[in-house]
Scaffold this active site. Structure first.
Site, mmCIF file in Angstrom:
data_model
loop_
_atom_site.group_PDB
_atom_site.id
_atom_site.type_symbol
_atom_site.label_atom_id
_atom_site.label_comp_id
_atom_site.label_asym_id
_atom_site.label_seq_id
_atom_site.Cartn_x
_atom_site.Cartn_y
_atom_site.Cartn_z
ATOM 1 N N TYR A 15 0.831 -1.201 0.000
ATOM 2 C CA TYR A 15 0.000 0.000 0.000
ATOM 3 C C TYR A 15 0.860 1.243 0.000
ATOM 4 O O TYR A 15 2.077 1.177 0.207
ATOM 5 C CB TYR A 15 -0.963 -0.003 1.196
ATOM 6 N N ARG A 34 8.430 4.074 -4.608
ATOM 7 C CA ARG A 34 8.435 3.097 -3.511
ATOM 8 C C ARG A 34 7.408 1.996 -3.761
ATOM 9 O O ARG A 34 7.641 0.826 -3.457
ATOM 10 C CB ARG A 34 8.180 3.796 -2.171
ATOM 11 N N HIS A 84 -1.125 -21.047 -0.235
ATOM 12 C CA HIS A 84 -0.085 -20.085 0.121
ATOM 13 C C HIS A 84 0.758 -19.654 -1.086
ATOM 14 O O HIS A 84 1.081 -18.488 -1.238
ATOM 15 C CB HIS A 84 0.827 -20.649 1.211
ATOM 16 N N LYS A 129 6.508 -2.002 1.919
ATOM 17 C CA LYS A 129 5.312 -1.389 2.525
ATOM 18 C C LYS A 129 4.135 -2.341 2.383
ATOM 19 O O LYS A 129 3.208 -2.133 1.592
ATOM 20 C CB LYS A 129 5.014 -0.015 1.911
ATOM 21 N N GLU A 162 12.110 2.112 14.229
ATOM 22 C CA GLU A 162 11.182 3.174 13.806
ATOM 23 C C GLU A 162 9.913 3.064 14.647
ATOM 24 O O GLU A 162 9.766 2.152 15.441
ATOM 25 C CB GLU A 162 10.859 3.040 12.309
ATOM 26 N N LEU A 187 10.916 1.166 7.133
ATOM 27 C CA LEU A 187 10.371 1.665 5.876
ATOM 28 C C LEU A 187 11.120 2.941 5.522
ATOM 29 O O LEU A 187 11.305 3.818 6.372
ATOM 30 C CB LEU A 187 8.875 1.959 6.033
HETATM 31 N N1 PDD Z 1 2.811 4.983 7.431
HETATM 32 N N2 PDD Z 1 7.413 3.593 8.975
HETATM 33 C C1 PDD Z 1 6.283 2.877 8.907
HETATM 34 C C2 PDD Z 1 6.242 1.523 9.527
HETATM 35 C C3 PDD Z 1 5.155 3.406 8.239
HETATM 36 O O1 PDD Z 1 4.027 2.683 8.156
HETATM 37 C C4 PDD Z 1 5.230 4.712 7.679
HETATM 38 C C5 PDD Z 1 4.068 5.316 6.940
HETATM 39 C C6 PDD Z 1 6.431 5.421 7.791
HETATM 40 C C7 PDD Z 1 6.601 6.802 7.195
HETATM 41 O O2 PDD Z 1 6.577 6.745 5.785
HETATM 42 P P1 PDD Z 1 6.089 7.986 4.917
HETATM 43 O O3 PDD Z 1 6.900 9.142 5.358
HETATM 44 O O4 PDD Z 1 6.371 7.566 3.518
HETATM 45 O O5 PDD Z 1 4.618 8.181 5.207
HETATM 46 C C8 PDD Z 1 7.505 4.832 8.438
HETATM 47 C C9 PDD Z 1 1.637 5.406 6.705
HETATM 48 C C10 PDD Z 1 1.439 6.876 6.719
HETATM 49 C C11 PDD Z 1 0.448 4.643 7.233
HETATM 50 O O6 PDD Z 1 0.607 3.440 7.417
HETATM 51 O O7 PDD Z 1 -0.614 5.214 7.451
#
Ligand code: PDD
Length: 265
Positions: A15, A34, A84, A129, A162, A187
């Site tokens: 996603y 990405r 699977h 992601k 993170e 990520l």
């Molecule tokens: N989340 N790390 C994780 C595990 C994330 O799910 C996200 C983003 C980020 C930050 O990535 P970005 O700057 O590209 O949004 C880091 C999104 C916003 C979500 O799951 O809603």
């Protein structure tokens, strides 16, 4: 959604969340880059070309009347009888939605937010992601129940990877901004990339390496970044103040820089 969609049954999909600010998509190109990387890593073929996808984004925003909010995109491996291994015949399934949403409470930006720390119990490909987010869901819920905004995840070496949906940053005692390099444990945030560009442009000191929980506790400042959180100062870690317990000056400057970036396209 088909009952045998592999996203639904296996979390077999990827996603993206893209911010919409003043009717335009923020950092659309790096989000698409990405997406392609995530798809390639899972060997899911792209459901359509980028030019078509960009049209779908715009039409979805228009039909939902979204000026400020998000676009959510999801691609799963498709629907097929449950097994699977990859199905031979399935075609990837694309879903694009858009909704209006408010930016984070401006008070969070001014006053900062609290994080807790938890063990990182996720898999070894957090660079993808993937929609399989159960550990992140549990971690965020734990943060909520502790009255914190986010949970910073700590790996086996004692280093912070993170947040559950955000990237983690500190400012060290000698005023260097520090965040983990984009390895398989995190990520590679698009917001992270935009903030790195600002850091380079402004000539701030910067170090890209894993930092430990101890280093975070001793940090002068801390903050987190994501598409939906933007850049928020972190003023408490596990209940203890970061620095003097107020948002740090560098965090606030970078926050201003990032907000200007979202409005500038
Ligand atoms: N989340 N790390 C994780 C595990 C994330 O799910 C996200 C983003 C980020 C930050 O990535 P970005 O700057 O590209 O949004 C880091 C999104 C916003 C979500 O799951 O809603």
């Amino acid at each position: 959604m088909h009952i045998e969609d592999r996203g639904y049954q296996f979390g077999d999909g990827v996603y993206e969340v893209i911010a919409v600010v003043g009717g335009h998509l923020v950092d659309e190109a790096p989000h698409l880059a990405r997406l392609h990387r995530s798809l390639a890593e899972l060997r899911i073929p792209p459901p359509m070309g980028d030019a078509a996808l960009k049209l779908v984004f715009r039409e979805t925003i228009r039909r939902n009347g979204v000026d400020n909010g998000i676009v959510y995109l999801q691609v799963t491996r498709g629907a097929a009888p449950r097994d699977h291994a990859f199905p031979k015949a399935a075609k990837p399934v694309l879903v694009v939605t858009s909704r209006r949403s408010r930016v984070p409470n401006p008070r969070f930006g001014r006053e900062g937010i609290a994080v807790i720390t938890i063990p990182d119990i996720r898999w070894q490909r957090c660079d993808i992601k993937s929609v399989a987010l159960v550990p992140n869901v549990l971690g965020k819920q734990q943060a909520r129940e502790a009255g914190a905004y986010e949970a910073w995840q700590v790996d086996r070496d004692g280093n912070i990877t993170e947040g559950t949906s955000t990237n983690a940053w500190i400012v060290t005692g000698d005023d260097a901004v520090m965040t983990r390099a984009a390895d398989n444990a995190i990520l590679n945030g698009v917001t992270r990339g935009a903030v790195l560009d600002i850091i380079r442009r402004e000539g701030y000191r910067f170090v890209e390496r894993p930092f430990s929980l101890e280093e975070a506790r001793a940090a002068r400042e801390a903050f987190l970044t994501s598409t939906t959180a933007e850049l928020l100062p972190v003023v408490r870690i596990d209940g203890a103040p970061v620095g003097d317990g107020k948002p740090g000056p560098l965090s606030l400057k970078l926050r201003e820089g990032y907000l200007a970036h979202t409005m500038s396209e």
